[in-house]
Scaffold this motif. Structure first.
Motif, PDB file in Angstrom:
ATOM      1  N   ASN A   1       0.916  -1.177   0.081  1.00  8.65           N
ATOM      2  CA  ASN A   1      -0.087  -0.055  -0.245  1.00  8.65           C
ATOM      3  C   ASN A   1       1.046   1.204  -0.136  1.00  8.65           C
ATOM      4  O   ASN A   1       0.642   1.923   0.934  1.00  8.65           O
ATOM      5  N   PRO A   2       1.715   1.456  -0.866  1.00  2.00           N
ATOM      6  CA  PRO A   2       2.680   2.635  -1.007  1.00  2.00           C
ATOM      7  C   PRO A   2       1.677   3.687  -1.405  1.00  2.00           C
ATOM      8  O   PRO A   2       0.746   3.933  -2.037  1.00  2.00           O
ATOM      9  N   LYS A   3       2.341   4.987  -0.850  1.00  2.00           N
ATOM     10  CA  LYS A   3       1.824   6.179  -1.187  1.00  2.00           C
ATOM     11  C   LYS A   3       1.731   6.624  -2.862  1.00  2.00           C
ATOM     12  O   LYS A   3       2.760   6.071  -3.290  1.00  2.00           O
ATOM     13  N   ARG A   4       0.753   6.724  -3.417  1.00  2.00           N
ATOM     14  CA  ARG A   4       0.797   7.005  -4.856  1.00  2.00           C
ATOM     15  C   ARG A   4      -0.020   8.510  -5.131  1.00  2.00           C
ATOM     16  O   ARG A   4      -0.630   9.022  -4.158  1.00  2.00           O
ATOM     17  N   ILE A   5      -0.119   8.780  -6.383  1.00  4.55           N
ATOM     18  CA  ILE A   5      -0.677  10.254  -6.929  1.00  4.55           C
ATOM     19  C   ILE A   5      -1.010   9.764  -8.087  1.00  4.55           C
ATOM     20  O   ILE A   5      -0.358   9.194  -8.774  1.00  4.55           O
TER      21      ILE A   5
ATOM     22  N   LEU B   1       2.701  15.959  -0.632  1.00  9.65           N
ATOM     23  CA  LEU B   1       2.548  14.577  -0.163  1.00  9.65           C
ATOM     24  C   LEU B   1       3.902  14.163   0.090  1.00  9.65           C
ATOM     25  O   LEU B   1       3.931  13.405   1.151  1.00  9.65           O
TER      26      LEU B   1
ATOM     27  N   HIS C   1       5.057  12.842   4.274  1.00 14.31           N
ATOM     28  CA  HIS C   1       5.430  11.498   4.662  1.00 14.31           C
ATOM     29  C   HIS C   1       6.880  11.406   4.703  1.00 14.31           C
ATOM     30  O   HIS C   1       7.250  10.427   4.940  1.00 14.31           O
TER      31      HIS C   1
ATOM     32  N   LEU D   1       7.437   9.073  -5.545  1.00 15.15           N
ATOM     33  CA  LEU D   1       5.811   8.358  -5.298  1.00 15.15           C
ATOM     34  C   LEU D   1       5.363   7.976  -6.622  1.00 15.15           C
ATOM     35  O   LEU D   1       6.035   8.179  -7.824  1.00 15.15           O
TER      36      LEU D   1
END
Length: 321
Positions: free
Chosen positions: A273-277, A289, A293, A298
């Motif tokens: 569940n990595p940070k994404r955009i 973002l 974090h 990203l």
């Protein structure tokens, strides 16, 4: 007299003198100001701004402000105007003339010529009863009681007042036009501020490599992929959907925990569940973002699919930071 305290006091007195004069300007704003703004807003022509001496310098700045906020404007030096440049004034143009005294020789020659051509004249002056004030269609009162100069000679407070009047004009016109941040970006595409307003994530990520592995990829091949794509990261994908991320840091931490990683796969060390955009998001949102974090990359998605990587170095290169 040359002590630090004396210098500081002089600076403070200058600032206080000018700030009081600026505050007083608000009491001088009247129907002429509103009518002048309305005239410019409804005009089919341009705004020609002129002046002599220090007022000419302020006129140039007001031109720049109006142009950047959606009001086409041109600077015309008053001395040059009476020696040929008067020809740049077109039929529908409006002329704004800046002069503290309103009585300089150049102004006295220039104003009748503009009146003869039937262009409207807006005066920014400190003397309403001056030659300029008497012949202008609208007067924007820039009266100041005194200059910050101790001899009351060098244009200081008076030019600051002219600049503030120009800013007030520009902001009123900006509001009337509904000039938005996206409009501002159109006029500033090369600057850092403009890029914050129009540059999107996909504009950056689309030119980057697109590192990816699947969950069963060996650690050796993960290292090869990260090294080859030179972004310090790879996405872990299945059916082009992001399921995880592996960074340089993940590899270093793995080496401190295991002696033999030959049997490990991407799934064993990836961050889920990595940070994404989203690709259509603004680049400035990607920066916010990352900062929130404490990360430097990203993963980018488009229509639910993996679309690439945006790195903080990309944002630095584009001047977003």
């Amino acid at each position: 007299m040359n002590s630090k305290s004396s210098i500081i006091n002089i600076a403070k007195q200058t600032i206080e003198t000018e700030s009081k004069a600026i505050l007083n300007l608000s009491s001088l704003v009247n129907d002429d100001f509103a009518d002048a703004v309305t005239l410019i807003y409804n005009s089919k022509g341009r705004v020609i701004i002129t002046g002599i001496g220090k007022s000419a310098i302020i006129a140039s700045k007001i031109v720049a402000t109006l142009n950047s906020t959606g009001t086409p404007s041109i600077f015309m030096h008053a001395a040059d105007a009476i020696h040929g440049d008067l020809g740049l004034i077109l039929e529908d143009d409006i002329v704004i003339c800046l002069s503290k005294s309103g009585n300089t020789p150049e102004i006295k020659v220039l104003i009748p010529l503009i009146k003869r051509a039937k262009n409207k004249i807006i005066a920014i002056t400190g003397k309403n009863d001056s030659f300029l004030g008497q012949h202008a269609d609208f007067i924007l009162n820039a009266f100041v009681e005194k200059e910050a100069c101790p001899n009351n000679l060098a244009p200081t407070t008076s030019t600051t007042a002219q600049l503030v009047i120009g800013d007030a004009l520009a902001v009123c016109l900006l509001e009337l036009r509904g000039f938005s941040s996206s409009d501002f970006a159109k006029y500033h595409p090369g600057g850092a501020l403009g890029k914050k307003l129009y540059l999107r994530v996909e504009d950056i990520s689309s030119v980057n490599e697109k590192p990816k592995v699947n969950s069963s990829t060996s650690i050796r091949d993960v290292i090869i992929e990260i090294t080859a794509k030179m972004l310090g990261v790879t996405a872990v994908v299945e059916n082009n959907k992001i399921i995880g991320i592996i960074t340089d840091g993940d590899l270093r931490r793995m080496l401190t925990k295991v002696d033999d990683f030959s049997k490990l796969t991407a799934k064993d060390i990836m961050g889920a569940n990595p940070k994404r955009i989203q690709a259509e998001a603004m680049a400035i949102d990607a920066l916010e973002l990352m900062e929130a974090h404490g990360i430097s990359q990203l993963l980018v998605e488009e229509n639910g699919n993996y679309a690439g990587v945006v790195h903080i170095h990309d944002l630095i290169k584009e001047g977003i930071i």
